[in-house]
Scaffold this motif. Sequence first.
Motif, mmCIF file in Angstrom:
data_model
loop_
_atom_site.group_PDB
_atom_site.id
_atom_site.type_symbol
_atom_site.label_atom_id
_atom_site.label_comp_id
_atom_site.label_asym_id
_atom_site.label_seq_id
_atom_site.Cartn_x
_atom_site.Cartn_y
_atom_site.Cartn_z
ATOM 1 N N GLU A 4 13.048 4.848 2.193
ATOM 2 C CA GLU A 4 13.286 3.865 3.255
ATOM 3 C C GLU A 4 12.214 2.764 3.237
ATOM 4 O OE1 GLU A 4 13.321 4.155 8.038
ATOM 5 O OE2 GLU A 4 13.678 6.006 6.914
ATOM 6 N N CYS A 5 10.967 3.188 3.070
ATOM 7 C CA CYS A 5 9.872 2.206 3.015
ATOM 8 C C CYS A 5 9.995 1.327 1.778
ATOM 9 C CB CYS A 5 8.516 2.906 2.984
ATOM 10 S SG CYS A 5 8.178 3.865 4.448
ATOM 11 N N ILE A 6 10.375 1.934 0.663
ATOM 12 C CA ILE A 6 10.511 1.150 -0.570
ATOM 13 C C ILE A 6 11.631 0.113 -0.404
ATOM 14 C CG2 ILE A 6 11.163 1.259 -3.018
ATOM 15 C CD1 ILE A 6 9.651 3.917 -3.180
ATOM 16 N N GLY B 179 0.831 -1.208 0.000
ATOM 17 C CA GLY B 179 0.000 0.000 0.000
ATOM 18 C C GLY B 179 0.866 1.259 0.000
ATOM 19 N N GLY B 180 0.203 2.394 -0.156
ATOM 20 C CA GLY B 180 0.900 3.673 -0.279
ATOM 21 C C GLY B 180 1.891 3.954 0.842
ATOM 22 N N SER B 181 1.506 3.644 2.093
ATOM 23 C CA SER B 181 2.424 3.960 3.179
ATOM 24 C C SER B 181 3.595 2.972 3.194
ATOM 25 C CB SER B 181 1.695 3.945 4.520
ATOM 26 O OG SER B 181 1.021 2.725 4.666
ATOM 27 N N SER B 182 3.398 1.781 2.636
ATOM 28 C CA SER B 182 4.484 0.795 2.591
ATOM 29 C C SER B 182 5.502 1.121 1.495
ATOM 30 C CB SER B 182 3.929 -0.620 2.372
ATOM 31 O OG SER B 182 3.060 -0.958 3.434
ATOM 32 N N VAL B 183 5.147 2.075 0.606
ATOM 33 C CA VAL B 183 6.128 2.558 -0.391
ATOM 34 C C VAL B 183 6.201 4.091 -0.315
ATOM 35 C CG1 VAL B 183 5.906 0.602 -1.982
ATOM 36 C CG2 VAL B 183 4.339 2.517 -2.250
ATOM 37 N N ALA C 125 0.529 3.772 -5.410
ATOM 38 C CA ALA C 125 1.312 4.997 -5.519
ATOM 39 C C ALA C 125 1.911 5.309 -4.150
ATOM 40 C CB ALA C 125 0.398 6.131 -5.945
ATOM 41 N N MET C 126 3.014 6.076 -4.123
ATOM 42 C CA MET C 126 3.551 6.526 -2.832
ATOM 43 C C MET C 126 2.437 7.284 -2.103
ATOM 44 S SD MET C 126 7.304 7.899 -4.126
ATOM 45 C CE MET C 126 8.111 8.158 -2.535
#
Length: 473
Positions: free
Chosen positions: A19-21, A11-15, A43-44
């Motif tokens: 750092e999340c990506i 989901g967006g917050s996971s990318v 999407a980011m």
Amino acid sequence: MSTRLQVMKFGGSSVGNAECIARAAQIIAKGAREGRCVAVVSAMSGVTNRLIEAAKTAQAGNGSGATAIMDALRTQHETALGSLVSSEEERERVRQKMEAVLTEGGRFCEGTALLRELSPRTLDAISSLGERLSAPLVAAAVRELGLPSEAIEATDLIVTDEFHGGAEPNMDRTRGKSQTRLLPLLERGIVPVVTGFLGASEQGELTTLGRGGSDYSATILGAALDADEVIIWTDVEGVLTADPRLVAEAQSIPEISYREAAELAYFGAKVLHPKTLRPVAQAAIPVWIRNSFAPDKPGTKITPQGQSKGGGVKALTAIQDVTLISVGGPGIVGLPDVVGRTFSTTAEVRANVLLISQSSSQNDICFGVSSADLQRTVDALRREFAQDLDHHKVEHIRVDPHIAIVAVVGQNMCGTPGIAGRTFNAMGEAGVNIIAIAQGSSETNISFVIEEKSIVPALRTLHREFGLHKSAD
Ligand code: ASP
Ligand code: MG
């Protein structure tokens, strides 16, 4: 000989940033080393909203405002690229790919600004740019870890109808296309990173599946590829017994059924897009909800049966942005078609009706709709009943925006006596006033309407009443 296949959605917050990506890429790489893995990305976080804002800004004739938003998005994605990819050459390759997407987006906005007209088709083209930007970034991050990976646009995979903004897949066609395109890549050990949220009509026109639709993309692909499981990586530890912002004792539920999860999604627990479980239900493919920020935690497994032990209530949910509409008054007693006309009207305006209740004296039908649908629903009802209102047959169409719907959900509530009694007893003891009640004959949820201000005491009391804080069953 085919090895296990996982479809993983981020989901967006996971990318949400580099750092999340990088963390998502680690999870994908681990999956790909253990078996076959297809990633689907949103999407980011925040990007889809900004794109919609750009589209609306352009529609208002403000082309430079839209360009400014696009420029900010370019910077955001290039910054992430800079910290994710070390080789200059590779960075340039990915940058060019993203630039092509941004240029396309710029042209859509220019056209919109020029015509001051935004069709649903153009809005889809603009709002889906975020996934077309994040997929190349995530694929690059996976390659950084030494695994071959390729960004794939779902226009090549998911075939939909032409309903822009909420398209539905044609599963047979999607199956054919997805298998032809993805299986050979997997065969060669390449990890596909697919854009969530979008597809294309039979004519090749880009469509979107509706806001939050990347979950749906993942299960559509999971079903199309006969995956062994679908994992939705998000920012919470699975499906919780209640919203932790309202009930501090809320716990993650180890296993729930499709039915329960769908019920919760419908009643506003924001973990899953409500359509998510449709594609996988028939093939009984399990869906996991897991936290990409705590990948060691097991999360929640959604299965056809759920976990059968333990009785009764699994979770609570409350919807706040709802309004109660009542159509009635003594004058409608005996009017046979009021119910029919009321709900043909809500259907006509595509209002999302969340709960219906009618008293036996028939002098009130009340129902809850999403507040977003309120105005057009009431306008349409006033039109429909204009004559009756004049003749006082329908005494009133009343609107109450300060309410909330609480739903008590659990598959095993079905046939368990006493749950409704305990629910309303507890509400009585907590001094919560009940405005309307509904229970479907499926008995997987009891829902009721309360005043908005009573949400927290209602949820906390029920959470305790049903022992949900020790929800290991
Ligand atoms: N990016 C899209 C949205 O924000 C789809 C998704 O994230 O699931 O609605
Ligand atoms: Mg999202």
